[in-house]
Write an enzyme that holds these catalytic residues in place. Sequence first.
Site, PDB file in Angstrom:
ATOM      1  N   GLU A  99      45.947  45.400  67.536  1.00  0.00           N
ATOM      2  CA  GLU A  99      45.171  44.287  68.127  1.00  0.00           C
ATOM      3  C   GLU A  99      43.982  44.281  67.618  1.00  0.00           C
ATOM      4  O   GLU A  99      43.033  44.152  68.257  1.00  0.00           O
ATOM      5  CB  GLU A  99      45.208  44.696  69.861  1.00  0.00           C
ATOM      6  CG  GLU A  99      46.812  44.632  70.454  1.00  0.00           C
ATOM      7  CD  GLU A  99      46.630  44.598  71.779  1.00  0.00           C
ATOM      8  OE1 GLU A  99      45.472  44.620  72.381  1.00  0.00           O
ATOM      9  OE2 GLU A  99      47.552  44.469  72.529  1.00  0.00           O
ATOM     10  N   GLU A 130      54.676  46.140  71.477  1.00  0.00           N
ATOM     11  CA  GLU A 130      54.369  46.617  73.000  1.00  0.00           C
ATOM     12  C   GLU A 130      54.862  45.392  73.642  1.00  0.00           C
ATOM     13  O   GLU A 130      54.694  44.322  73.505  1.00  0.00           O
ATOM     14  CB  GLU A 130      52.630  46.536  73.190  1.00  0.00           C
ATOM     15  CG  GLU A 130      52.195  48.046  72.755  1.00  0.00           C
ATOM     16  CD  GLU A 130      50.591  48.012  73.102  1.00  0.00           C
ATOM     17  OE1 GLU A 130      50.069  47.392  74.098  1.00  0.00           O
ATOM     18  OE2 GLU A 130      50.037  48.688  72.178  1.00  0.00           O
TER      19      GLU A 130
HETATM   20  C1  BG6 Z   1      47.368  46.762  74.685  1.00  0.00           C
HETATM   21  C2  BG6 Z   1      47.122  47.785  74.044  1.00  0.00           C
HETATM   22  O1  BG6 Z   1      46.214  45.655  74.717  1.00  0.00           O
HETATM   23  O2  BG6 Z   1      47.888  46.588  76.108  1.00  0.00           O
HETATM   24  C3  BG6 Z   1      47.183  49.075  74.839  1.00  0.00           C
HETATM   25  O3  BG6 Z   1      47.391  47.865  72.878  1.00  0.00           O
HETATM   26  C4  BG6 Z   1      46.961  48.963  76.220  1.00  0.00           C
HETATM   27  O4  BG6 Z   1      46.354  50.069  74.266  1.00  0.00           O
HETATM   28  C5  BG6 Z   1      48.111  47.767  76.593  1.00  0.00           C
HETATM   29  O5  BG6 Z   1      47.119  50.147  77.162  1.00  0.00           O
HETATM   30  C6  BG6 Z   1      47.957  47.446  78.250  1.00  0.00           C
HETATM   31  O6  BG6 Z   1      46.809  47.243  78.419  1.00  0.00           O
HETATM   32  P1  BG6 Z   1      45.904  47.768  79.871  1.00  0.00           P
HETATM   33  O7  BG6 Z   1      44.469  47.243  79.884  1.00  0.00           O
HETATM   34  O8  BG6 Z   1      46.794  47.807  80.866  1.00  0.00           O
HETATM   35  O9  BG6 Z   1      45.806  49.220  79.329  1.00  0.00           O
END
Ligand code: BG6
Length: 469
Positions: free
Chosen positions: A165, A368
């Site tokens: 990211e 993700e």
């Molecule tokens: C992404 C990241 O932005 O989303 C992760 O790569 C992150 O590190 C995931 O945990 C979910 O976001 P959040 O803010 O709910 O942890």
Amino acid sequence: MIITKSKKLPENFLWGASTSAYQVEGANLTHGKGPSVQDVKTVPEGTSELDVCADFYHHYKEDIALMAEMGFKTFRFSVAWTRILPKGFGEINQEGIDFYSDVIDECLKYNIEPLVTMFHFDLPYEIEKKGGWSRRESVDEFVNFAKILFENYGDRVKYWLTINEQNMLTLVGDVIGTCNLSGVTNKYKKLYQENHHMLLAQAKVMKLCHDMVPGAKIGPAPNISLVYPASCKPKDILAAQNFNAIRNWLYLDMAVWGRYNNLVWKFLEEHDALPDIEEGDMDIMAQGHPDFIGFNYYSTATVEWNEANAEASSGDQQGGSCEPGVYKNFSNPNLLHTEFGWEIDPDGFRATVREMYSRYHLPMLVTENGLGAYDKLTEDGKIHDDYRIEYLRRHIEQIKLAVSEGVDMMGYCPWSAIDLISTHEGIVKRYGFIYVNRDEFDLKDMARYRKDSFYWYKKVIATNGEDLG
Ligand code: BG6
């Protein structure tokens, strides 16, 4: 298009899930590991410190065994830069090298392909103190770190991701805890200079990977969300194009084609924020070729036109931002939301992969995608997370449709393999297939439990995505 003749997912489809070092490992300042920016930041009020997390450092064998039980073909994890190089440069911490070597071997024991992210939000604090990515030297520091990884793990790791990211580091680094803008007069100049250095570092590392690790595949891992216009008003279309360029295409145009996106270039020029580019930089950019595009997807974004005299504001990973004269966040009334207020848009997932594929024509790997929720452990040791199953099912359906439409999808690694600490909302925002028995401040026994989604995902993998019921 309504699809009636659907294709099957490729036989070698990489089913798995993801984690990141600073959110899952714990042991953050022990076993020779140096501090990263995550270890020195003030955590958001009411959320846990990052010293224990899911204690993957001590539980990795048990955790990888559970992943193997689900049938994972791959496991995406990140290497903490400061576990390998406590300062980010200089002396190597052999214990750190050995730890990831053991994690890799443990994966391979079960025929799980390690998918290694080199950098996931945890810049070494010693580098940050010197000015972090704003210094030209950061490029070589990252390349040196990557070289150590290729030397030590290149014999066993075939899939690599450069920077997690990078677009969120640039757009919402304050939320993630990676950027400090105090005393900065032109934030765009600072952020986009840092961005330029990360892009250069990434291009060099992609080339280095191909030179040092024949047969390995490497790609970027930005967070890509197609941006919708709030309406069919022509000005809303322009606003969506603006934000698509700033949020998404800048990063992929550079990674794939080695050139700056023209809309972003103009945006930076308007803000006196063009990055300083040295002679030879654009040649370096052009030499870095990804083998695939890794990308994180949670939801789409929607924007409307914004007048020049509006006020600027920033959001989080899911949007909420506003740039005068460029775009303004718009809450999409057609979408549901998670318990944490994030929009849910499975159709937008397909729209996003369609758009990426038509621009870049590279294989794509979902690094993700997932649902953060307040899961509850029942007295008989169960976690009934049907809402997560529903979220994942609806997204996998869209991958299958996209594949039927000719998109080349390599695999699917939702967030997250196991419960871990969220970027800014603590452990109570759980994403995993595996429940970790701890609360925000009470570490309890850290025991692992299989959620309902664990058994469901196991069946999905076993049938290569045919049985999503
Ligand atoms: C992404 C990241 O932005 O989303 C992760 O790569 C992150 O590190 C995931 O945990 C979910 O976001 P959040 O803010 O709910 O942890």
